[in-house]
Design a protein around this motif. Structure first.
Motif, short mmCIF file in Angstrom:
data_model
loop_
_atom_site.label_atom_id
_atom_site.label_comp_id
_atom_site.label_asym_id
_atom_site.label_seq_id
_atom_site.Cartn_x
_atom_site.Cartn_y
_atom_site.Cartn_z
N ASN A 1 0.79 -1.22 0.00
CA ASN A 1 0.00 0.00 0.00
C ASN A 1 0.83 1.29 0.00
O ASN A 1 0.54 2.20 -0.75
CB ASN A 1 -0.98 0.01 1.19
N PRO A 2 1.89 1.39 0.85
CA PRO A 2 2.67 2.62 0.82
C PRO A 2 3.27 2.89 -0.54
O PRO A 2 3.30 4.01 -1.02
CB PRO A 2 3.76 2.37 1.88
N THR A 3 3.77 1.84 -1.21
CA THR A 3 4.34 2.01 -2.53
C THR A 3 3.30 2.47 -3.53
O THR A 3 3.52 3.34 -4.35
CB THR A 3 4.97 0.69 -3.01
N SER A 4 2.10 1.88 -3.44
CA SER A 4 1.05 2.23 -4.39
C SER A 4 0.62 3.68 -4.21
O SER A 4 0.20 4.31 -5.16
CB SER A 4 -0.16 1.30 -4.23
N ARG A 5 0.74 4.20 -2.99
CA ARG A 5 0.37 5.60 -2.78
C ARG A 5 1.44 6.54 -3.31
O ARG A 5 1.15 7.61 -3.80
CB ARG A 5 0.15 5.86 -1.28
N ARG A 6 2.71 6.15 -3.21
CA ARG A 6 3.79 7.03 -3.63
C ARG A 6 4.08 6.93 -5.12
O ARG A 6 4.47 7.90 -5.73
CB ARG A 6 5.07 6.69 -2.85
N ALA A 7 3.91 5.77 -5.67
CA ALA A 7 4.37 5.52 -7.03
C ALA A 7 3.84 6.49 -8.07
O ALA A 7 4.63 6.99 -8.88
CB ALA A 7 4.05 4.08 -7.43
N PRO A 8 2.54 6.80 -8.11
CA PRO A 8 2.06 7.69 -9.18
C PRO A 8 2.75 9.05 -9.18
O PRO A 8 3.04 9.59 -10.26
CB PRO A 8 0.57 7.82 -8.87
N LEU A 9 3.04 9.61 -8.02
CA LEU A 9 3.72 10.91 -7.96
C LEU A 9 5.15 10.79 -8.49
O LEU A 9 5.61 11.64 -9.25
CB LEU A 9 3.73 11.43 -6.52
N ALA A 10 5.84 9.74 -8.07
CA ALA A 10 7.21 9.54 -8.54
C ALA A 10 7.24 9.30 -10.04
O ALA A 10 8.12 9.80 -10.74
CB ALA A 10 7.85 8.37 -7.79
N VAL A 11 6.29 8.54 -10.54
CA VAL A 11 6.22 8.26 -11.97
C VAL A 11 5.92 9.54 -12.75
O VAL A 11 6.49 9.80 -13.81
CB VAL A 11 5.16 7.17 -12.27
N THR A 12 5.01 10.36 -12.22
CA THR A 12 4.69 11.64 -12.86
C THR A 12 5.94 12.49 -12.98
O THR A 12 6.22 13.08 -14.04
CB THR A 12 3.63 12.40 -12.04
N GLU A 13 6.71 12.58 -11.90
CA GLU A 13 7.94 13.38 -11.91
C GLU A 13 8.91 12.87 -12.96
O GLU A 13 9.49 13.65 -13.73
CB GLU A 13 8.60 13.32 -10.52
N GLU A 14 9.11 11.56 -13.00
CA GLU A 14 10.10 11.01 -13.93
C GLU A 14 9.70 11.23 -15.39
O GLU A 14 10.51 11.66 -16.21
CB GLU A 14 10.30 9.51 -13.67
N ILE A 15 8.44 10.94 -15.71
CA ILE A 15 7.99 11.11 -17.10
C ILE A 15 8.04 12.59 -17.49
O ILE A 15 8.48 12.95 -18.59
CB ILE A 15 6.58 10.55 -17.29
N ALA A 16 7.62 13.46 -16.57
CA ALA A 16 7.63 14.90 -16.86
C ALA A 16 9.04 15.38 -17.17
O ALA A 16 9.25 16.14 -18.12
CB ALA A 16 7.05 15.67 -15.68
N ARG A 17 9.99 14.99 -16.36
CA ARG A 17 11.36 15.44 -16.57
C ARG A 17 11.94 14.90 -17.88
O ARG A 17 12.70 15.60 -18.57
CB ARG A 17 12.24 15.03 -15.39
N ARG A 18 11.56 13.69 -18.24
CA ARG A 18 12.03 13.14 -19.51
C ARG A 18 11.43 13.90 -20.69
O ARG A 18 12.10 14.14 -21.69
CB ARG A 18 11.70 11.64 -19.57
N VAL A 19 10.17 14.30 -20.54
CA VAL A 19 9.53 15.11 -21.60
C VAL A 19 10.21 16.47 -21.69
O VAL A 19 10.58 16.94 -22.78
CB VAL A 19 8.02 15.28 -21.31
N ILE A 20 10.39 17.13 -20.55
CA ILE A 20 10.95 18.48 -20.53
C ILE A 20 12.39 18.50 -21.01
O ILE A 20 12.83 19.45 -21.66
CB ILE A 20 10.81 19.08 -19.11
N ASP A 21 13.14 17.43 -20.72
CA ASP A 21 14.53 17.36 -21.16
C ASP A 21 14.66 16.94 -22.62
O ASP A 21 15.77 16.83 -23.14
CB ASP A 21 15.32 16.39 -20.28
#
Length: 245
Positions: free
Chosen positions: A12-32
């Motif tokens: 459960n803790p991972t499932s709560r954190r994962a979407p935010l971390a995934v959003t950050e990673e994909i966003a940075r890859r797009v912006i870069d």
């Protein structure tokens, strides 16, 4: 049954954190620029495999990035990166991602262009019609800047408040909201402009000139005083970002 509960508890803790971390990673890859404007992103399954997360986390992250204007999806065409001009650049997260990306120097330049359009006009409005209490708020911020002396860290917060107080003094809710929206970018701008040795002390008289012209109810002079201040700020930012491009 106990084994099932332990699995749920650990996941459960991972499932709560994962979407935010995934959003950050994909966003940075797009912006870069890993995926250029108009190019397709990998599928949800491929992204999930690349990042070692659940597909549901990827789906939620993509939904957030669509809301911020970075990407768009169409049936049979998949998910594609939208042109940068369509991004919601005043979104707090998009600002933060962009400032930490490869185009930070260019973003600083664009921010200064925007400030040169907005802030001199705001000073003119404040000098023409702000109530005394609103101008007093500008002066309080100025005095805190003066008290900070040569400490660029202590100087940054009241510097930000000084400029926000000017926007507030216009009485225009759109300008006030605008200042709140770009607060993250303004803070970074001030940090860059105060990197130079002695920058706070050099800029303080120019802030005082802005304040004095607003107090004296001289709109045209207040505008010119802010233009001079922004000229120094831009010069400091150019030196502060040298070598970052």
């Amino acid at each position: 049954m106990s084994d099932d509960k332990s699995i749920l508890t650990s996941e459960n803790p991972t499932s709560r954190r994962a979407p935010l971390a995934v959003t950050e990673e994909i966003a940075r890859r797009v912006i870069d620029g890993e995926w250029h404007d108009g190019s397709p992103l990998p599928t949800e399954v491929e992204l999930a495999e690349q990042m070692g997360v659940a597909r549901t986390s990827v789906r939620e992250a993509l939904t957030r990035l669509k809301a911020k204007g970075l990407i768009a999806s169409r049936q049979r065409a998949g998910t594609r990166v939208l042109p940068r001009m369509q991004w919601n650049m005043l979104d707090e997260d998009v600002l933060r991602w962009t400032w930490s990306g490869k185009d930070r120097v260019q973003m600083a330049h664009h921010l200064m262009q925007m400030r040169r359009i907005v802030e001199p006009a705001a000073c003119e409005l404040a000098a023409a019609s702000a109530p005394d209490a609103a101008i007093a708020a500008i002066e309080r911020a100025y005095r805190q800047m003066d008290a900070a002396g040569m400490d660029p860290v202590a100087y940054a917060a009241p510097d930000l408040e000084f400029h926000h107080a000017i926007l507030a003094a216009t009485g225009n809710p759109f300008l006030v909201g605008f200042g709140a929206t770009i607060q993250a970018a303004l803070r970074t701008s001030f940090e860059l402009s105060t990197r130079q040795p002695g920058a706070p002390r050099r800029s303080l008289p120019l802030h005082r000139a802005v304040l004095d012209q607003i107090w004296m109810r001289k709109p045209a002079e207040a505008r010119r005083a802010m233009e001079e201040l922004l000229g120094l700020t831009e010069s400091n930012i150019q030196r502060g970002t040298a070598g970052m491009a």
